[in-house]
Design a protein around this motif. Structure first.
Motif, PDB file in Angstrom:
ATOM      1  N   VAL A   1      50.314 -83.000  34.536  1.00 53.13           N
ATOM      2  CA  VAL A   1      49.633 -81.916  34.042  1.00 53.13           C
ATOM      3  C   VAL A   1      48.938 -80.915  35.310  1.00 53.13           C
ATOM      4  CG1 VAL A   1      49.072 -82.467  31.549  1.00 53.13           C
ATOM      5  CG2 VAL A   1      47.343 -82.795  33.547  1.00 53.13           C
ATOM      6  N   VAL A   2      48.935 -79.810  35.289  1.00 58.78           N
ATOM      7  CA  VAL A   2      48.197 -78.879  36.297  1.00 58.78           C
ATOM      8  C   VAL A   2      46.557 -78.962  36.195  1.00 58.78           C
ATOM      9  CG1 VAL A   2      50.312 -77.501  36.762  1.00 58.78           C
ATOM     10  CG2 VAL A   2      48.606 -76.679  35.230  1.00 58.78           C
TER      11      VAL A   2
ATOM     12  N   GLY B   1      52.961 -71.086  30.577  1.00 62.14           N
ATOM     13  CA  GLY B   1      54.027 -72.045  30.915  1.00 62.14           C
ATOM     14  C   GLY B   1      54.016 -73.211  31.756  1.00 62.14           C
ATOM     15  N   LYS B   2      52.402 -73.498  31.754  1.00 65.89           N
ATOM     16  CA  LYS B   2      52.369 -74.706  32.770  1.00 65.89           C
ATOM     17  C   LYS B   2      51.578 -75.730  31.782  1.00 65.89           C
ATOM     18  CE  LYS B   2      51.957 -72.415  37.120  1.00 65.89           C
ATOM     19  NZ  LYS B   2      51.045 -72.022  38.467  1.00 65.89           N
ATOM     20  N   LYS B   3      51.569 -76.919  32.120  1.00 67.82           N
ATOM     21  CA  LYS B   3      51.094 -77.998  31.414  1.00 67.82           C
ATOM     22  C   LYS B   3      49.419 -78.205  31.373  1.00 67.82           C
ATOM     23  CE  LYS B   3      55.250 -80.480  30.858  1.00 67.82           C
ATOM     24  NZ  LYS B   3      56.036 -81.940  31.141  1.00 67.82           N
TER      25      LYS B   3
ATOM     26  N   ILE C   1      51.469 -74.832  27.876  1.00 69.62           N
ATOM     27  CA  ILE C   1      52.251 -75.824  27.192  1.00 69.62           C
ATOM     28  C   ILE C   1      51.010 -77.126  27.081  1.00 69.62           C
ATOM     29  CG2 ILE C   1      54.052 -77.732  27.632  1.00 69.62           C
ATOM     30  CD1 ILE C   1      55.497 -75.759  29.174  1.00 69.62           C
ATOM     31  N   PRO C   2      50.384 -77.366  26.004  1.00 66.80           N
ATOM     32  CA  PRO C   2      49.453 -78.404  25.664  1.00 66.80           C
ATOM     33  C   PRO C   2      50.214 -79.497  25.755  1.00 66.80           C
ATOM     34  CG  PRO C   2      50.325 -77.498  23.471  1.00 66.80           C
ATOM     35  CD  PRO C   2      51.078 -76.510  24.543  1.00 66.80           C
ATOM     36  N   VAL C   3      49.226 -80.586  26.354  1.00 66.86           N
ATOM     37  CA  VAL C   3      49.542 -82.043  26.594  1.00 66.86           C
ATOM     38  C   VAL C   3      48.063 -82.689  26.159  1.00 66.86           C
ATOM     39  CG1 VAL C   3      50.233 -84.184  28.063  1.00 66.86           C
ATOM     40  CG2 VAL C   3      51.098 -81.712  28.306  1.00 66.86           C
TER      41      VAL C   3
ATOM     42  N   SER D   1      41.747 -69.345  35.522  1.00 68.87           N
ATOM     43  CA  SER D   1      41.418 -69.231  34.262  1.00 68.87           C
ATOM     44  C   SER D   1      42.589 -69.886  33.448  1.00 68.87           C
ATOM     45  CB  SER D   1      40.942 -67.931  33.737  1.00 68.87           C
ATOM     46  OG  SER D   1      42.151 -67.129  33.900  1.00 68.87           O
ATOM     47  N   LEU D   2      42.496 -70.008  32.252  1.00 69.00           N
ATOM     48  CA  LEU D   2      43.586 -70.587  31.272  1.00 69.00           C
ATOM     49  C   LEU D   2      44.636 -69.438  31.057  1.00 69.00           C
ATOM     50  CD1 LEU D   2      41.521 -72.622  28.745  1.00 69.00           C
ATOM     51  CD2 LEU D   2      43.259 -73.491  30.194  1.00 69.00           C
TER      52      LEU D   2
END
Length: 330
Positions: free
Chosen positions: A242-243, A200-202, A223-225, A194-195
């Protein structure tokens, strides 16, 4: 990164590179930035938006193809010679370019073709629909409905656009034609589901989409991209920038079809995403007409046929959403 992964990434980039207009007509430019003033003033926003899904009720019967009533938006489209539609060319199953035929096809394109056929009549066997497809990015969906035609405006947008109250203050929507939901795509070997587990991840979402807002609400520590296109997010994901990708289940299903190392997690959807066809807010007659076309598609099985063609295998059985009417014209 192994050879298979490189091939998948190359396919994503190929879809991105070929995202340009496709129809029997030459595509024309679309505005890259919002136009300062809309062609037709938008109606004043209601103090309270009680039901964004309410659209304008269609007339009892549709006019015969090729005989649009004088003075209507449909008559102007008929005079122009084709329906101009803003679509995606890189959202597999919704609107994407077939690398063999070069044609843009998908569920959204079927909706556009049905509207065009209701205005002009069905094309002869082997002939194209009277449609000009202009490929647009997510941020362009509203501006191209507000701009004058000479500046790249379109008659209608079919690009997995969620109906909401804020957008109703800028454009008009048809009744809901598909009900989607936002989910999460990650690499197959990731444990996270889940989100909320990705602080801390993109994670990538399309620019100007409701997916971005929903993701930030679900977990402000992500971290939004962003990328202008769905394939842009897929390319970033495949490059390891991004992950994950968060977006509508329809879009993520197309991403998985292009990347054998990706999966949509088992976590439930974090939002409801009712899709509507977008039109200029001053063209209530056209919205009513389009709602009549959609109602006919749902009643005669054409909607179901399109869904089964593009989504049944990936998303399972579904029925057309029930239209909600009752919006009062300004």
């Amino acid at each position: 990164m192994n050879k298979t992964r490189l091939i998948a990434g190359s396919l994503a980039l190929l879809f991105a590179a070929t995202a340009c207009g496709s129809s029997s007509y030459d595509a024309t430019p679309v505005p890259a930035k919002p136009t300062p003033a809309p062609a037709t003033p938008a109606p004043a926003a209601p103090e309270t938006c009680k039901n964004a899904l309410q659209s304008y009720a269609p007339d009892v019967t549709l006019p015969p193809p090729g005989a649009m009533p004088d003075g209507t938006t449909m008559a102007k489209i008929q005079q122009y010679g084709r329906l101009v539609a803003g679509v995606s060319a890189d959202s597999l199953n919704l609107g994407s370019r077939d690398p063999i035929s070069g044609k843009i096809q998908g569920f959204d394109i079927d909706m556009i073709n049905a509207v065009a056929d209701a205005i002009f009549g069905e094309p002869a066997p082997g002939q194209p629909h009277k449609v000009e497809l202009r490929v647009i990015s997510s941020p362009q969906r509203l501006p191209v409905l507000q701009a004058p035609r000479k500046d790249g405006a379109v008659d209608i947008v079919a690009r997995n656009m969620t109906i909401n109250c804020d957008r109703w203050t800028k454009i008009a929507f048809s009744a809901e034609y598909y009900h989607s939901g936002q989910k999460l795509l990650v690499q197959r070997d990731m444990k996270e589901q889940s989100l909320k587990q990705l602080s801390g991840k993109k994670v990538c979402t399309p620019t100007g989409s409701t997916s971005y807002t929903n993701m930030r609400k679900e977990n402000p520590d992500i971290i939004p991209v962003t990328a202008d296109t769905d394939t842009g997010c897929l390319a970033l994901f495949q490059a390891g920038e991004v992950v994950g990708i968060s977006g509508d289940d329809t879009v993520l299903a197309g991403d998985v079809a292009q990347d054998p190392y990706a999966r949509v997690t088992t976590a439930g959807q974090i939002s409801d995403e009712p899709y509507g066809l977008g039109m200029n807010s001053g063209q209530v007659d056209f919205v009513k007409f389009v709602n009549g076309v959609l109602a006919k598609m749902k009643a005669d099985g054409d909607w179901q046929k399109s869904y089964d063609t593009w989504f049944l295998k990936a998303l399972g059985p579904a029925k057309p959403p029930v239209a909600q009417y009752g919006r009062v014209a300004p």
